[in-house]
Design a protein around this motif. Structure first.
Motif, PDB file in Angstrom:
ATOM      1  N   THR A  63       0.823  -1.210   0.000  1.00  0.00           N
ATOM      2  CA  THR A  63       0.000   0.000   0.000  1.00  0.00           C
ATOM      3  C   THR A  63       0.857   1.260   0.000  1.00  0.00           C
ATOM      4  N   LEU A  64       0.445   2.245  -0.811  1.00  0.00           N
ATOM      5  CA  LEU A  64       1.084   3.550  -0.846  1.00  0.00           C
ATOM      6  C   LEU A  64       0.077   4.559  -1.364  1.00  0.00           C
ATOM      7  N   SER A  65       0.371   5.815  -1.167  1.00  0.00           N
ATOM      8  CA  SER A  65      -0.472   6.892  -1.691  1.00  0.00           C
ATOM      9  C   SER A  65       0.359   7.750  -2.638  1.00  0.00           C
ATOM     10  N   LEU A  66      -0.288   8.204  -3.710  1.00  0.00           N
ATOM     11  CA  LEU A  66       0.380   9.037  -4.701  1.00  0.00           C
ATOM     12  C   LEU A  66      -0.293  10.403  -4.724  1.00  0.00           C
ATOM     13  N   TYR A  67       0.531  11.461  -4.725  1.00  0.00           N
ATOM     14  CA  TYR A  67       0.034  12.835  -4.737  1.00  0.00           C
ATOM     15  C   TYR A  67       0.703  13.600  -5.860  1.00  0.00           C
ATOM     16  N   ARG A  68      -0.047  14.564  -6.431  1.00  0.00           N
ATOM     17  CA  ARG A  68       0.478  15.450  -7.475  1.00  0.00           C
ATOM     18  C   ARG A  68       0.444  16.875  -6.944  1.00  0.00           C
ATOM     19  N   LEU A  69       1.495  17.638  -7.214  1.00  0.00           N
ATOM     20  CA  LEU A  69       1.567  19.028  -6.780  1.00  0.00           C
ATOM     21  C   LEU A  69       0.749  19.893  -7.728  1.00  0.00           C
ATOM     22  N   ASP A  70      -0.333  20.502  -7.187  1.00  0.00           N
ATOM     23  CA  ASP A  70      -1.179  21.429  -7.943  1.00  0.00           C
ATOM     24  C   ASP A  70      -1.012  22.805  -7.306  1.00  0.00           C
ATOM     25  N   GLY A  71      -0.265  23.676  -7.961  1.00  0.00           N
ATOM     26  CA  GLY A  71       0.045  24.978  -7.372  1.00  0.00           C
ATOM     27  C   GLY A  71       0.956  24.782  -6.179  1.00  0.00           C
ATOM     28  N   GLU A  72       0.418  25.048  -4.978  1.00  0.00           N
ATOM     29  CA  GLU A  72       1.200  24.869  -3.758  1.00  0.00           C
ATOM     30  C   GLU A  72       0.658  23.742  -2.893  1.00  0.00           C
ATOM     31  N   GLU A  73      -0.332  22.996  -3.383  1.00  0.00           N
ATOM     32  CA  GLU A  73      -0.954  21.935  -2.597  1.00  0.00           C
ATOM     33  C   GLU A  73      -0.756  20.569  -3.241  1.00  0.00           C
ATOM     34  N   TRP A  74      -0.568  19.569  -2.371  1.00  0.00           N
ATOM     35  CA  TRP A  74      -0.488  18.190  -2.837  1.00  0.00           C
ATOM     36  C   TRP A  74      -1.905  17.630  -2.914  1.00  0.00           C
ATOM     37  N   THR A  75      -2.288  17.148  -4.092  1.00  0.00           N
ATOM     38  CA  THR A  75      -3.614  16.583  -4.320  1.00  0.00           C
ATOM     39  C   THR A  75      -3.479  15.081  -4.518  1.00  0.00           C
ATOM     40  N   SER A  76      -4.343  14.315  -3.873  1.00  0.00           N
ATOM     41  CA  SER A  76      -4.283  12.855  -3.981  1.00  0.00           C
ATOM     42  C   SER A  76      -4.648  12.398  -5.386  1.00  0.00           C
ATOM     43  N   VAL A  77      -3.784  11.583  -5.946  1.00  0.00           N
ATOM     44  CA  VAL A  77      -4.058  10.940  -7.220  1.00  0.00           C
ATOM     45  C   VAL A  77      -4.732   9.602  -6.931  1.00  0.00           C
ATOM     46  N   GLY A  78      -4.473   9.064  -5.749  1.00  0.00           N
ATOM     47  CA  GLY A  78      -5.093   7.817  -5.314  1.00  0.00           C
ATOM     48  C   GLY A  78      -4.106   6.947  -4.574  1.00  0.00           C
ATOM     49  N   ALA A  79      -4.657   5.932  -3.966  1.00  0.00           N
ATOM     50  CA  ALA A  79      -3.833   4.977  -3.219  1.00  0.00           C
ATOM     51  C   ALA A  79      -3.703   3.702  -4.023  1.00  0.00           C
ATOM     52  N   ILE A  80      -2.571   3.070  -3.881  1.00  0.00           N
ATOM     53  CA  ILE A  80      -2.387   1.729  -4.425  1.00  0.00           C
ATOM     54  C   ILE A  80      -2.392   0.817  -3.220  1.00  0.00           C
ATOM     55  N   SER A  81      -3.377  -0.047  -3.151  1.00  0.00           N
ATOM     56  CA  SER A  81      -3.497  -0.943  -2.009  1.00  0.00           C
ATOM     57  C   SER A  81      -2.975  -2.318  -2.373  1.00  0.00           C
ATOM     58  N   GLY A  82      -2.590  -3.040  -1.357  1.00  0.00           N
ATOM     59  CA  GLY A  82      -2.177  -4.407  -1.601  1.00  0.00           C
ATOM     60  C   GLY A  82      -1.296  -4.954  -0.518  1.00  0.00           C
ATOM     61  N   TRP A  83      -1.877  -5.520   0.488  1.00  0.00           N
ATOM     62  CA  TRP A  83      -1.074  -6.206   1.492  1.00  0.00           C
ATOM     63  C   TRP A  83      -0.772  -7.596   1.004  1.00  0.00           C
ATOM     64  N   SER A  84      -1.403  -8.001  -0.082  1.00  0.00           N
ATOM     65  CA  SER A  84      -1.387  -9.399  -0.491  1.00  0.00           C
ATOM     66  C   SER A  84      -1.466 -10.193   0.805  1.00  0.00           C
ATOM     67  N   GLU A  85      -0.877 -11.282   0.909  1.00  0.00           N
ATOM     68  CA  GLU A  85      -0.882 -11.981   2.189  1.00  0.00           C
ATOM     69  C   GLU A  85       0.509 -11.956   2.789  1.00  0.00           C
ATOM     70  N   ILE A  86       1.317 -11.073   2.271  1.00  0.00           N
ATOM     71  CA  ILE A  86       2.702 -11.015   2.706  1.00  0.00           C
ATOM     72  C   ILE A  86       2.978  -9.654   3.331  1.00  0.00           C
ATOM     73  N   ALA A  87       3.581  -9.676   4.483  1.00  0.00           N
ATOM     74  CA  ALA A  87       4.107  -8.447   5.080  1.00  0.00           C
ATOM     75  C   ALA A  87       5.609  -8.468   4.817  1.00  0.00           C
ATOM     76  N   TYR A  88       6.104  -7.417   4.219  1.00  0.00           N
ATOM     77  CA  TYR A  88       7.516  -7.344   3.887  1.00  0.00           C
ATOM     78  C   TYR A  88       8.300  -6.829   5.082  1.00  0.00           C
ATOM     79  N   GLU A  89       9.514  -7.308   5.250  1.00  0.00           N
ATOM     80  CA  GLU A  89      10.388  -6.873   6.341  1.00  0.00           C
ATOM     81  C   GLU A  89      11.412  -5.881   5.819  1.00  0.00           C
ATOM     82  N   LEU A  90      11.610  -4.835   6.590  1.00  0.00           N
ATOM     83  CA  LEU A  90      12.665  -3.869   6.304  1.00  0.00           C
ATOM     84  C   LEU A  90      13.603  -3.911   7.501  1.00  0.00           C
ATOM     85  N   LYS A  91      14.633  -4.721   7.369  1.00  0.00           N
ATOM     86  CA  LYS A  91      15.554  -4.939   8.484  1.00  0.00           C
ATOM     87  C   LYS A  91      16.332  -3.677   8.813  1.00  0.00           C
ATOM     88  N   SER A  92      16.843  -3.648  10.016  1.00  0.00           N
ATOM     89  CA  SER A  92      17.641  -2.537  10.500  1.00  0.00           C
ATOM     90  C   SER A  92      18.802  -2.256   9.541  1.00  0.00           C
TER      91      SER A  92
END
Length: 138
Positions: A63-92
Motif C-alpha cells: 500500500t502507498l499513496s500518490l500525490y500530485r503538486l497542484d500549485g502549492e498543494e499536494w492533491t491525492s491521485v489515489g492509493a495503491i493498495s495491496g497487502w497481499s498476504e505477505i508483510a515485507y520486512e525492512l531490516k535494520s
C-alpha cells in the motif's frame, strides 16, 4: 566551588544539546527514493528504493499513496493498495526495493511533480511515514 559546579553543569547541558543534534528526525528514520529515471507519461512502472536508517526492524505492505503538486498543494491521485498476504520486512540498516505499476492503477501520469507516501510499522505498533518525490516529464 559554586563557580566550578555551574561550569560543569553548563558543559553537561551543552553536551546534551549537541548529542541530540545528530539524532534522526521522524521523517528520516526511513527514506525512499524513486530510482526510475526519465519518467514520462509513457512510463509503465516506477521503482522505489526504501532505506531503513534505524536500528529497528519495520514491516510494510504494498500500500502507498500518490500525490500530485497542484500549485502549492499536494492533491491525492489515489492509493495503491495491496497487502497481499505477505508483510515485507525492512531490516535494520537495510535497503529494499518496490516496483509500482503505474499503468495498472492510473493508466498514465500527467507531466508534473509527484510524491509517494508509504507507512511502515514496528513490532511495538509504532508507525513511520516516508516520502519519495519525482517528476514526470513531457
Amino acid at each position: 566551588m559554586k563557580k566550578a559546579l555551574v561550569i560543569i553543569l553548563a558543559v553537561l547541558c551543552a553536551l546534551a544539546v549537541l548529542s541530540s543534534c545528530g539524532e534522526s528526525e521522524e521523517s528520516e528514520k526511513i527514506t525512499m527514493t524513486v530510482t526510475t529515471e526519465n519518467i514520462t507519461a509513457a512510463t509503465e512502472t516506477l521503482e522505489i528504493s526504501i532505506k531503513n536508517n534505524t536500528g529497528t526492524e519495520y514491516g510494510y505492505g504494498l500500500t502507498l499513496s500518490l500525490y500530485r503538486l497542484d500549485g502549492e498543494e499536494w492533491t491525492s491521485v489515489g492509493a495503491i493498495s495491496g497487502w497481499s498476504e505477505i508483510a515485507y520486512e525492512l531490516k535494520s540498516k537495510s535497503t529494499n526495493t518496490q516496483t509500482i505499476s503505474v499503468t495498472n492503477k492510473y493508466g498514465s501520469l500527467e507531466a508534473g511533480e509527484y510524491k509517494i507516501v508509504k507507512s511502515f510499522s514496528d513490532s511495538d505498533g509504532g508507525t513511520v511515514e516516508a516520502e519519495a518525490f519525482f517528476t514526470v516529464g513531457e
